[in-house]
Write an enzyme that holds these catalytic residues in place. Structure first.
Site, short mmCIF file in Angstrom:
data_model
loop_
_atom_site.label_atom_id
_atom_site.label_comp_id
_atom_site.label_asym_id
_atom_site.label_seq_id
_atom_site.Cartn_x
_atom_site.Cartn_y
_atom_site.Cartn_z
N CYS A 40 31.40 -34.07 -89.79
CA CYS A 40 32.61 -34.95 -89.57
C CYS A 40 33.37 -34.89 -91.45
O CYS A 40 32.72 -35.58 -92.47
CB CYS A 40 33.44 -36.15 -89.09
SG CYS A 40 34.68 -36.43 -89.37
N ASN A 46 25.15 -32.75 -86.30
CA ASN A 46 24.91 -32.68 -84.94
C ASN A 46 23.39 -32.54 -84.53
O ASN A 46 22.57 -32.23 -85.44
CB ASN A 46 25.60 -31.49 -84.50
CG ASN A 46 27.62 -31.62 -84.45
OD1 ASN A 46 27.68 -32.47 -84.02
ND2 ASN A 46 27.48 -31.08 -85.60
#
Length: 310
Positions: A240, A249
């Site tokens: 992010c 991720n």
């Protein structure tokens, strides 16, 4: 492995994976990635975001990507939204699956969306109405469900309060996001079970990051506690841009190798490895997947090893 421990993977490479890279992939390349992933058997994808392109440049051609896909392909694709207006614009372009995202912590919601959490919750009924007008589906995505980069630990009671708020009731799924990758398996399993007990009608999606090496373990804990879907990105790409300390991720390849859904064969892994290696080389990003590393090892007697040249 029991059915409850087998992941329905949603690959988020083209949204959460790309947004930290700063690079805008051409629309035709994104279309190629979508079609390759779907053809390999990946059941669901998150392919873009309605975030402002000046703030998240890699998402600037999201609607062009949507326009290039067929309605059948779009049935398996999700778009990130944060306001009713974004739902309206995406719906007009043909989107039917919306991930309405807000942060449990006010500080991150202001950094990410420009308003406090209550304002995002208050706007959700309009987003739900607009989704229903096009016979679409909408998810409630709760970012910073475990920790916040500005406020620290997040009280699980705040997560449960938003999940049980009648204004969010029209969401078919709840996405619990470990935005910073700081959660541990017992914590993830406990929150998933609590949300599932509180709102039993909904599917639970776990969105994990691998910052502290817990991505796969946390995803398995989420599945064991009742989650139905886990998110991942090719090669562990992503993070992010509005969450200091967030890294990639959980790798899609690692999640699939751990859970072994029926469609996931050595041939499917080989296709994912080739796609992942090519994409990350284009982006100049490292491949963080241990499964990709193993697939390129010298253990030639193991059926999951990819035997062509990297």
């Amino acid at each position: 492995m029991s059915d409850s421990a087998v992941a329905l993977l949603r690959d988020v490479t083209l949204r959460d994976g790309l947004q930290l890279t700063g690079k805008l992939l051409p629309t035709e390349r994104k279309v190629e990635i979508v079609r390759t992933l779907l053809a390999l058997g990946v059941p669901a994808l998150e392919i873009g975001s309605m975030a402002r392109p000046d703030l998240v440049p890699p998402m600037a051609n999201t609607l062009e990507l949507v326009a290039a896909l067929t309605p059948q392909e779009l049935q398996r694709c999700w778009i990130w939204v944060a306001t009713p207006r974004q739902v309206e614009r995406a719906a007009a372009a043909g989107v039917r699956n919306f991930q309405y995202c807000l942060s449990v912590s006010d500080s991150h919601n202001r950094a990410n969306i420009g308003r406090d959490t209550e304002a995002s919750v208050a706007a959700m009924p309009d987003a739900i109405r607009l989704t229903r007008e096009v016979d679409g589906a909408i998810q409630l995505c709760l970012a910073t469900a475990f920790t916040c980069p500005f406020e620290g630990a997040v009280d699980p009671r705040r997560v449960l309060a938003i999940a049980a708020d009648p204004r969010t009731d029209g969401a078919a799924d709840i996405v619990l996001a470990d935005t910073l990758g700081q959660a541990h398996p017992a914590q993830v399993g406990g929150l998933v079970e609590a949300v599932r007990t509180r709102t039993p009608r909904r599917r639970i999606v776990f969105h994990g990051h691998d910052t502290w090496g817990m991505g796969v373990a946390n995803s398995l804990a989420a599945l064991a506690a009742g989650a139905s879907v886990v998110d991942g990105a090719l090669g562990g790409l992503g993070g992010c841009p509005f969450a200091p300390g967030a890294s990639g991720n959980t790798a899609s390849e690692d999640l699939l190798f751990a859970t072994r859904p029926r469609w996931f064969t050595p041939a499917a892994l080989a296709g994912l490895v080739r796609l992942s290696e090519a994409l990350l080389a284009e982006l100049g990003e490292p491949n963080r997947s241990r499964t990709v590393e193993g697939a390129r090892s010298g253990a030639k007697a193991f059926e999951w090893v990819v035997r062509d040249q990297a």
